[in-house]
Design a protein around this motif. Structure first.
Motif, short mmCIF file in Angstrom:
data_model
loop_
_atom_site.label_atom_id
_atom_site.label_comp_id
_atom_site.label_asym_id
_atom_site.label_seq_id
_atom_site.Cartn_x
_atom_site.Cartn_y
_atom_site.Cartn_z
N ASN A 17 1.04 -1.21 -0.05
CA ASN A 17 0.03 -0.15 -0.04
C ASN A 17 0.87 1.32 -0.03
O ASN A 17 0.63 2.17 0.66
CB ASN A 17 -0.88 -0.03 1.06
CG ASN A 17 -2.09 -1.05 1.04
OD1 ASN A 17 -2.44 -1.68 -0.10
ND2 ASN A 17 -2.48 -1.44 2.05
N ARG A 18 2.00 1.27 -0.59
CA ARG A 18 2.73 2.32 -0.92
C ARG A 18 3.61 2.20 -2.21
O ARG A 18 3.53 1.15 -2.69
CB ARG A 18 3.84 2.21 0.36
CG ARG A 18 4.82 1.13 0.29
CD ARG A 18 5.58 1.21 1.61
NE ARG A 18 6.15 -0.22 1.85
CZ ARG A 18 7.50 -0.53 1.05
NH1 ARG A 18 8.08 0.13 0.08
NH2 ARG A 18 7.89 -1.73 1.35
N SER A 19 3.95 3.30 -2.48
CA SER A 19 5.08 3.35 -3.82
C SER A 19 6.07 2.60 -3.36
O SER A 19 6.87 2.54 -2.27
CB SER A 19 5.19 4.78 -4.20
OG SER A 19 5.89 5.49 -3.44
N VAL A 20 6.94 1.92 -4.57
CA VAL A 20 8.09 1.05 -4.47
C VAL A 20 8.69 1.58 -5.22
O VAL A 20 8.51 1.82 -6.71
CB VAL A 20 7.68 -0.38 -4.36
CG1 VAL A 20 9.22 -1.19 -4.39
CG2 VAL A 20 6.68 -0.67 -3.21
N LEU A 22 11.73 1.22 -8.13
CA LEU A 22 11.95 0.29 -9.38
C LEU A 22 12.71 -0.65 -8.95
O LEU A 22 12.83 -1.84 -9.40
CB LEU A 22 12.14 1.14 -10.65
CG LEU A 22 12.29 0.14 -11.87
CD1 LEU A 22 11.06 -0.57 -12.18
CD2 LEU A 22 12.65 0.99 -13.13
N ALA A 23 13.99 -0.15 -8.43
CA ALA A 23 15.14 -1.06 -8.15
C ALA A 23 14.73 -2.22 -7.13
O ALA A 23 15.11 -3.24 -7.23
CB ALA A 23 16.49 -0.36 -7.57
N ASP A 24 13.90 -2.07 -6.17
CA ASP A 24 13.39 -2.72 -5.31
C ASP A 24 12.37 -3.75 -6.05
O ASP A 24 12.31 -4.84 -5.63
CB ASP A 24 12.67 -2.12 -4.01
CG ASP A 24 13.53 -1.30 -3.35
OD1 ASP A 24 14.91 -1.64 -3.40
OD2 ASP A 24 13.25 -0.04 -2.46
N ALA A 25 11.47 -3.27 -6.90
CA ALA A 25 10.42 -3.94 -7.76
C ALA A 25 11.19 -4.92 -8.40
O ALA A 25 10.66 -6.15 -8.64
CB ALA A 25 9.45 -3.16 -8.33
N ILE A 26 12.26 -4.80 -9.17
CA ILE A 26 12.76 -5.75 -10.16
C ILE A 26 13.96 -6.51 -9.33
O ILE A 26 14.65 -7.01 -10.21
CB ILE A 26 13.45 -5.08 -11.26
CG1 ILE A 26 14.31 -4.05 -11.11
CG2 ILE A 26 12.09 -4.49 -11.91
CD1 ILE A 26 14.87 -3.55 -12.52
N ALA A 27 14.57 -6.40 -8.11
CA ALA A 27 15.48 -6.87 -7.45
C ALA A 27 15.59 -8.41 -7.68
O ALA A 27 16.70 -8.96 -8.03
CB ALA A 27 15.49 -6.35 -6.00
N GLY A 28 14.33 -9.18 -7.58
CA GLY A 28 14.31 -10.43 -7.80
C GLY A 28 14.58 -10.92 -9.04
O GLY A 28 15.16 -12.07 -9.12
N ALA A 29 14.25 -10.10 -10.04
CA ALA A 29 14.72 -10.72 -11.64
C ALA A 29 16.10 -10.38 -11.77
O ALA A 29 16.60 -11.17 -12.68
CB ALA A 29 13.73 -9.68 -12.38
N LEU A 30 16.89 -9.42 -11.28
CA LEU A 30 18.39 -8.96 -11.28
C LEU A 30 19.08 -10.00 -10.79
O LEU A 30 20.18 -10.22 -11.19
CB LEU A 30 18.48 -7.61 -11.08
CG LEU A 30 18.04 -6.63 -12.11
CD1 LEU A 30 18.31 -5.34 -11.62
CD2 LEU A 30 18.41 -6.86 -13.43
#
Length: 175
Positions: A17-20, A22-30
């Motif tokens: 329920n907050r903005s995240v 981009l680096a945190d959002a794609i961390a699992g993919a990288l």
């Protein structure tokens, strides 16, 4: 365990329920890609500009971190850098200074030596050059008539440029 027997909380993705960032959002993919390149985390890549001495923070980027065979030794790993054309000799000469700067940033011996990667690097390769759009003669005449009564020459020129930019923008958007 089938989908029907799993609790509803396990099936739905976790909502935030907050903005995240981009680096945190794609961390699992990288992370899996970075692990293949020898990096345990993204720190050396994301903070390269802060840890590398000038001008190497702009003309080189980390490519791979290679550990010696066997256990991680006290000498550290070999950091392979991609560098811009014309900077390879300077990076090869200043390798120990770059390694010392990286080690100082982390607070322990991570990098023992610096080597150059065969992969090319061009700084700013992601930036695209925008071509200025020349307005049509009718737009030039219309904008010129609207700013003709302005006495200050600099202000008139700035408004003319702004008028051309706005008109070409509305033409691109089909308005």
């Amino acid at each position: 365990m089938s989908d029907a027997s799993k609790p509803k909380a396990e099936m739905e993705p976790k909502r935030r329920n907050r903005s995240v960032a981009l680096a945190d959002a794609i961390a699992g993919a990288l992370d899996p890609v970075l692990k293949k390149r020898g990096f345990a985390s993204r720190d050396i890549i994301t903070h390269w500009g802060a840890m590398a001495p000038r001008p190497y923070d702009k003309v080189a980027i980390p490519d791979k971190l290679a550990w010696p065979r066997g256990e991680r030794s006290a000498e550290g790993a070999t950091l392979y850098l991609r560098c811009a054309p014309g900077h390879a000799l300077a990076i090869a000469h200043e390798g120990q200074a770059i390694a010392a700067a990286v080690n100082r940033y982390f607070g322990y011996v991570l990098v023992g030596q610096i080597r150059l990667s065969a992969e090319p690097f061009t700084p700013g390769s992601g930036a695209k050059e925008q071509k200025p759009i020349q307005p049509s003669p009718s737009v030039q005449a219309k904008v010129g008539a609207q700013v003709a009564n302005i006495e200050d020459e600099d202000l008139r020129e700035a408004l003319r440029v702004l008028g051309h930019a706005l008109s070409s923008r509305s033409e691109r958007n089909g308005k």
